[in-house]
Design a protein around this motif. Sequence first.
Motif, PDB file in Angstrom:
ATOM      1  N   HIS A  13      -7.908  53.958-103.259  1.00  9.99           N
ATOM      2  CA  HIS A  13      -7.072  54.604-102.236  1.00  9.99           C
ATOM      3  C   HIS A  13      -5.932  55.417-102.830  1.00  9.99           C
ATOM      4  O   HIS A  13      -5.197  56.085-102.114  1.00  9.99           O
ATOM      5  CB  HIS A  13      -6.489  53.542-101.295  1.00  9.99           C
ATOM      6  CG  HIS A  13      -7.527  52.872-100.435  1.00  9.99           C
ATOM      7  ND1 HIS A  13      -7.334  51.643 -99.853  1.00  9.99           N
ATOM      8  CD2 HIS A  13      -8.785  53.265-100.094  1.00  9.99           C
ATOM      9  CE1 HIS A  13      -8.430  51.312 -99.173  1.00  9.99           C
ATOM     10  NE2 HIS A  13      -9.308  52.284 -99.298  1.00  9.99           N
ATOM     11  N   ALA A  73     -16.680  43.103-104.928  1.00 11.41           N
ATOM     12  CA  ALA A  73     -15.305  43.445-105.311  1.00 11.41           C
ATOM     13  C   ALA A  73     -15.173  44.964-105.219  1.00 11.41           C
ATOM     14  O   ALA A  73     -16.000  45.684-105.782  1.00 11.41           O
ATOM     15  CB  ALA A  73     -14.984  42.970-106.718  1.00 11.41           C
ATOM     16  N   GLY A  74     -14.188  45.424-104.496  1.00  8.29           N
ATOM     17  CA  GLY A  74     -14.022  46.865-104.360  1.00  8.29           C
ATOM     18  C   GLY A  74     -15.182  47.547-103.657  1.00  8.29           C
ATOM     19  O   GLY A  74     -15.520  48.689-103.955  1.00  8.29           O
ATOM     20  N   GLU A 114     -10.029  33.154-107.044  1.00 10.62           N
ATOM     21  CA  GLU A 114      -8.731  33.826-107.115  1.00 10.62           C
ATOM     22  C   GLU A 114      -8.818  35.102-107.955  1.00 10.62           C
ATOM     23  O   GLU A 114      -8.260  36.148-107.588  1.00 10.62           O
ATOM     24  CB  GLU A 114      -7.690  32.881-107.704  1.00 10.62           C
ATOM     25  CG  GLU A 114      -7.328  31.684-106.824  1.00 10.62           C
ATOM     26  CD  GLU A 114      -8.413  30.612-106.801  1.00 10.62           C
ATOM     27  OE1 GLU A 114      -8.438  29.831-105.830  1.00 10.62           O
ATOM     28  OE2 GLU A 114      -9.240  30.564-107.743  1.00 10.62           O
ATOM     29  N   THR A 171      -9.644  48.090-104.768  1.00 12.23           N
ATOM     30  CA  THR A 171      -9.366  48.692-103.452  1.00 12.23           C
ATOM     31  C   THR A 171      -8.147  49.606-103.533  1.00 12.23           C
ATOM     32  O   THR A 171      -8.147  50.730-103.004  1.00 12.23           O
ATOM     33  CB  THR A 171      -9.139  47.605-102.397  1.00 12.23           C
ATOM     34  OG1 THR A 171     -10.299  46.771-102.306  1.00 12.23           O
ATOM     35  CG2 THR A 171      -8.875  48.223-101.026  1.00 12.23           C
ATOM     36  N   GLN A 172      -7.118  49.152-104.240  1.00 11.72           N
ATOM     37  CA  GLN A 172      -5.916  49.977-104.416  1.00 11.72           C
ATOM     38  C   GLN A 172      -6.207  51.244-105.195  1.00 11.72           C
ATOM     39  O   GLN A 172      -5.732  52.330-104.849  1.00 11.72           O
ATOM     40  CB  GLN A 172      -4.815  49.160-105.095  1.00 11.72           C
ATOM     41  CG  GLN A 172      -4.232  48.052-104.233  1.00 11.72           C
ATOM     42  CD  GLN A 172      -3.358  47.095-105.028  1.00 11.72           C
ATOM     43  OE1 GLN A 172      -3.173  47.249-106.238  1.00 11.72           O
ATOM     44  NE2 GLN A 172      -2.839  46.070-104.361  1.00 11.72           N
ATOM     45  N   SER A 173      -6.995  51.117-106.257  1.00  8.56           N
ATOM     46  CA  SER A 173      -7.285  52.280-107.095  1.00  8.56           C
ATOM     47  C   SER A 173      -8.138  53.304-106.352  1.00  8.56           C
ATOM     48  O   SER A 173      -8.016  54.507-106.572  1.00  8.56           O
ATOM     49  CB  SER A 173      -7.992  51.856-108.382  1.00  8.56           C
ATOM     50  OG  SER A 173      -9.243  51.273-108.095  1.00  8.56           O
ATOM     51  N   ALA A 213     -10.627  37.784-106.020  1.00 18.84           N
ATOM     52  CA  ALA A 213      -9.737  38.393-105.027  1.00 18.84           C
ATOM     53  C   ALA A 213      -8.770  39.367-105.696  1.00 18.84           C
ATOM     54  O   ALA A 213      -8.475  40.440-105.149  1.00 18.84           O
ATOM     55  CB  ALA A 213      -8.963  37.307-104.275  1.00 18.84           C
ATOM     56  N   THR A 214      -8.281  39.008-106.891  1.00 24.56           N
ATOM     57  CA  THR A 214      -7.388  39.900-107.632  1.00 24.56           C
ATOM     58  C   THR A 214      -8.102  41.198-107.985  1.00 24.56           C
ATOM     59  O   THR A 214      -7.552  42.294-107.841  1.00 24.56           O
ATOM     60  CB  THR A 214      -6.883  39.216-108.909  1.00 24.56           C
ATOM     61  OG1 THR A 214      -6.132  38.049-108.556  1.00 24.56           O
ATOM     62  CG2 THR A 214      -5.999  40.158-109.732  1.00 24.56           C
ATOM     63  N   ASP A 220     -10.691  42.492-106.469  1.00 19.39           N
ATOM     64  CA  ASP A 220     -10.957  43.227-105.234  1.00 19.39           C
ATOM     65  C   ASP A 220      -9.733  44.046-104.819  1.00 19.39           C
ATOM     66  O   ASP A 220      -9.852  45.216-104.439  1.00 19.39           O
ATOM     67  CB  ASP A 220     -11.355  42.251-104.128  1.00 19.39           C
ATOM     68  CG  ASP A 220     -11.716  42.962-102.840  1.00 19.39           C
ATOM     69  OD1 ASP A 220     -12.609  43.835-102.864  1.00 19.39           O
ATOM     70  OD2 ASP A 220     -11.099  42.657-101.805  1.00 19.39           O
ATOM     71  N   ARG A 221      -8.558  43.435-104.917  1.00 16.53           N
ATOM     72  CA  ARG A 221      -7.328  44.168-104.582  1.00 16.53           C
ATOM     73  C   ARG A 221      -7.113  45.335-105.534  1.00 16.53           C
ATOM     74  O   ARG A 221      -6.743  46.446-105.118  1.00 16.53           O
ATOM     75  CB  ARG A 221      -6.117  43.222-104.620  1.00 16.53           C
ATOM     76  CG  ARG A 221      -6.058  42.229-103.473  1.00 16.53           C
ATOM     77  CD  ARG A 221      -4.691  41.550-103.396  1.00 16.53           C
ATOM     78  NE  ARG A 221      -4.401  40.776-104.611  1.00 16.53           N
ATOM     79  CZ  ARG A 221      -4.728  39.495-104.766  1.00 16.53           C
ATOM     80  NH1 ARG A 221      -5.373  38.848-103.805  1.00 16.53           N
ATOM     81  NH2 ARG A 221      -4.411  38.857-105.870  1.00 16.53           N
ATOM     82  N   LEU A 222      -7.339  45.086-106.826  1.00 15.06           N
ATOM     83  CA  LEU A 222      -7.148  46.117-107.833  1.00 15.06           C
ATOM     84  C   LEU A 222      -8.059  47.320-107.569  1.00 15.06           C
ATOM     85  O   LEU A 222      -7.610  48.481-107.589  1.00 15.06           O
ATOM     86  CB  LEU A 222      -7.441  45.554-109.231  1.00 15.06           C
ATOM     87  CG  LEU A 222      -7.414  46.517-110.408  1.00 15.06           C
ATOM     88  CD1 LEU A 222      -5.989  46.962-110.693  1.00 15.06           C
ATOM     89  CD2 LEU A 222      -8.025  45.882-111.652  1.00 15.06           C
TER      90      LEU A 222
END
Length: 226
Positions: A225, A28-29, A211, A221-223, A214-215, A217-219
């Motif tokens: 960037h 994740a991330g 799920e 990845t966004q942080s 995945a949430t 991982d998005r969190l």
Amino acid sequence: MKAMILAAGKGERMRPLTLTTPKPLLPAGGAPLIVHHIRKLRKAGFTELVINHAWLGEQIEQALGDGSEYGVTINYSPEGEPLETAGGILQALPLLDGKAGWFAVINGDIWHDFDLTGLTPPDHGKALLVLTDNPVHHPEGDFALAEDGRVSSDGARKLTFTGISLLHRSLFEGLPRGSRKLAPILREAMTHGDVTGLYHRGQWMDIGTPERLATLDRLLTQSSHS
């Protein structure tokens, strides 16, 4: 003080991801879940770690080695079959000798931004639990936190146990080895006023399904960037 990361679960709710990869190594991330825990523990000053494992546990040892890559020392407590939380701790107790009998324990399948330097031994009792607001998938909560910091099984407003705790080895005195859950042991200690708690207002997730992974991982990845 030493810390234990619980990593022996089979991760059945995470299938098919965990059919070939143990849950703690799911990424994740950009990093495995367990590596996030190791980094946070190291940052908080925990450098002597114990990790239990069962399902595909050899992969965990191969991935993390002796911990030197992360600035920590890792000892492993392999389990032929998962021993549940308390059973895993009981087996690992000889590896957890440390400061005045206290050690930290963290579930390997969670995510949090709790400041682990807050895990300091309480003035009394045998356990310090970190509690947080109930997530949607666990609305009933686990334990109640009183204004004086005591934790009990029942109360007007229950909170969720984060899986982050500071435990004293006396909590397990006289218990035989084998598969055993932690919650009944904690509830028994609560009847004697031996459990205190901290309320965590920040982020926390139980990474129990693909799920939620995945949430997260998005969190992350966004942080990274932003």
